[in-house]
Design a protein around this motif. Structure first.
Motif, PDB file in Angstrom:
ATOM      1  N   TYR A   3       0.914  -0.905  -0.167  1.00 17.52           N
ATOM      2  CA  TYR A   3      -0.375   0.050  -0.173  1.00 17.52           C
ATOM      3  C   TYR A   3       0.512   1.222  -0.332  1.00 17.52           C
ATOM      4  O   TYR A   3       1.726   1.148   0.826  1.00 17.52           O
ATOM      5  N   VAL A   4       0.684   2.060  -0.995  1.00 18.59           N
ATOM      6  CA  VAL A   4       1.284   3.449  -0.985  1.00 18.59           C
ATOM      7  C   VAL A   4       0.716   4.296  -0.424  1.00 18.59           C
ATOM      8  O   VAL A   4       0.773   5.562   0.076  1.00 18.59           O
ATOM      9  N   GLY A   5      -0.793   4.757  -1.087  1.00 16.37           N
ATOM     10  CA  GLY A   5      -1.478   5.773  -0.027  1.00 16.37           C
ATOM     11  C   GLY A   5      -2.943   5.527  -1.090  1.00 16.37           C
ATOM     12  O   GLY A   5      -2.904   5.527  -1.573  1.00 16.37           O
ATOM     13  N   ASP A   6      -3.966   6.774  -0.757  1.00  8.68           N
ATOM     14  CA  ASP A   6      -4.791   6.992  -1.091  1.00  8.68           C
ATOM     15  C   ASP A   6      -4.653   8.484  -2.367  1.00  8.68           C
ATOM     16  O   ASP A   6      -3.959   8.703  -1.492  1.00  8.68           O
ATOM     17  N   ILE A   7      -5.573   7.863  -3.218  1.00  9.28           N
ATOM     18  CA  ILE A   7      -5.477   9.137  -4.202  1.00  9.28           C
ATOM     19  C   ILE A   7      -6.307   9.974  -3.707  1.00  9.28           C
ATOM     20  O   ILE A   7      -6.555  11.074  -3.696  1.00  9.28           O
ATOM     21  N   ILE A  15      -9.879   5.760  -3.468  1.00  5.38           N
ATOM     22  CA  ILE A  15      -9.543   4.784  -4.904  1.00  5.38           C
ATOM     23  C   ILE A  15      -8.002   4.989  -3.957  1.00  5.38           C
ATOM     24  O   ILE A  15      -7.217   5.932  -3.021  1.00  5.38           O
ATOM     25  N   SER A  16      -6.843   3.727  -3.584  1.00  5.40           N
ATOM     26  CA  SER A  16      -5.905   3.533  -3.694  1.00  5.40           C
ATOM     27  C   SER A  16      -4.889   3.227  -4.340  1.00  5.40           C
ATOM     28  O   SER A  16      -5.149   2.670  -5.185  1.00  5.40           O
ATOM     29  N   ALA A  49       3.257  11.464  -8.217  1.00  8.36           N
ATOM     30  CA  ALA A  49       2.383  12.155  -9.154  1.00  8.36           C
ATOM     31  C   ALA A  49       1.282  12.449 -10.018  1.00  8.36           C
ATOM     32  O   ALA A  49       0.339  12.620  -9.854  1.00  8.36           O
ATOM     33  N   ALA A  50       2.200  12.327 -11.324  1.00 15.89           N
ATOM     34  CA  ALA A  50       1.845  12.318 -12.499  1.00 15.89           C
ATOM     35  C   ALA A  50       0.454  11.261 -12.946  1.00 15.89           C
ATOM     36  O   ALA A  50      -0.294  11.246 -12.960  1.00 15.89           O
ATOM     37  N   LEU A  51       0.207   9.529 -11.858  1.00 14.44           N
ATOM     38  CA  LEU A  51      -0.365   8.925 -11.531  1.00 14.44           C
ATOM     39  C   LEU A  51      -1.491   9.333 -10.580  1.00 14.44           C
ATOM     40  O   LEU A  51      -2.439   8.816 -11.339  1.00 14.44           O
ATOM     41  N   ARG A  52      -1.357   9.934  -9.583  1.00 14.64           N
ATOM     42  CA  ARG A  52      -2.203  10.677  -9.002  1.00 14.64           C
ATOM     43  C   ARG A  52      -3.186  11.422  -9.927  1.00 14.64           C
ATOM     44  O   ARG A  52      -4.264  11.851 -10.102  1.00 14.64           O
TER      45      ARG A  52
END
Length: 85
Positions: A3-7, A15-16, A49-52
């Motif tokens: 797990y990286v974090g929530d978007i 959205i995770s 950041a781009a993915l988010r």
């Protein structure tokens, strides 16, 4: 899967972001339904950041949530056909 974090998280959806096997995995949950997208990490050069930003795009999210509505409708239809509702 790590797990990286929530978007994004609202009352309607979550959205995770995860990583696994050199891929980003984005999981979108709405009630009992979920959609997952696997994206090669090299396509983003590790730029989360781009993915988010992509997964926060309004046009994309409208399509995602239309798909959730269709999933819900499909599931209710099958339950009705089998007299389970």
């Amino acid at each position: 899967m790590r797990y990286v974090g929530d978007i994004a998280t609202t009352d309607s959806y979550k959205i995770s972001l995860y990583t696994w096997n050199e891929k980003y995995i984005v999981k979108i949950e709405a009630g009992p339904y979920e959609q997952m997208y696997k994206v090669n990490q090299l396509d983003f050069w590790g730029d989360e950041a781009a993915l988010r930003e992509i997964f926060a795009d309004e046009v994309f999210l409208k399509s995602v949530f239309a798909r959730f509505q269709q999933m819900h409708s499909d599931f209710n239809d099958v339950l009705t056909r089998f007299d389970l509702v």
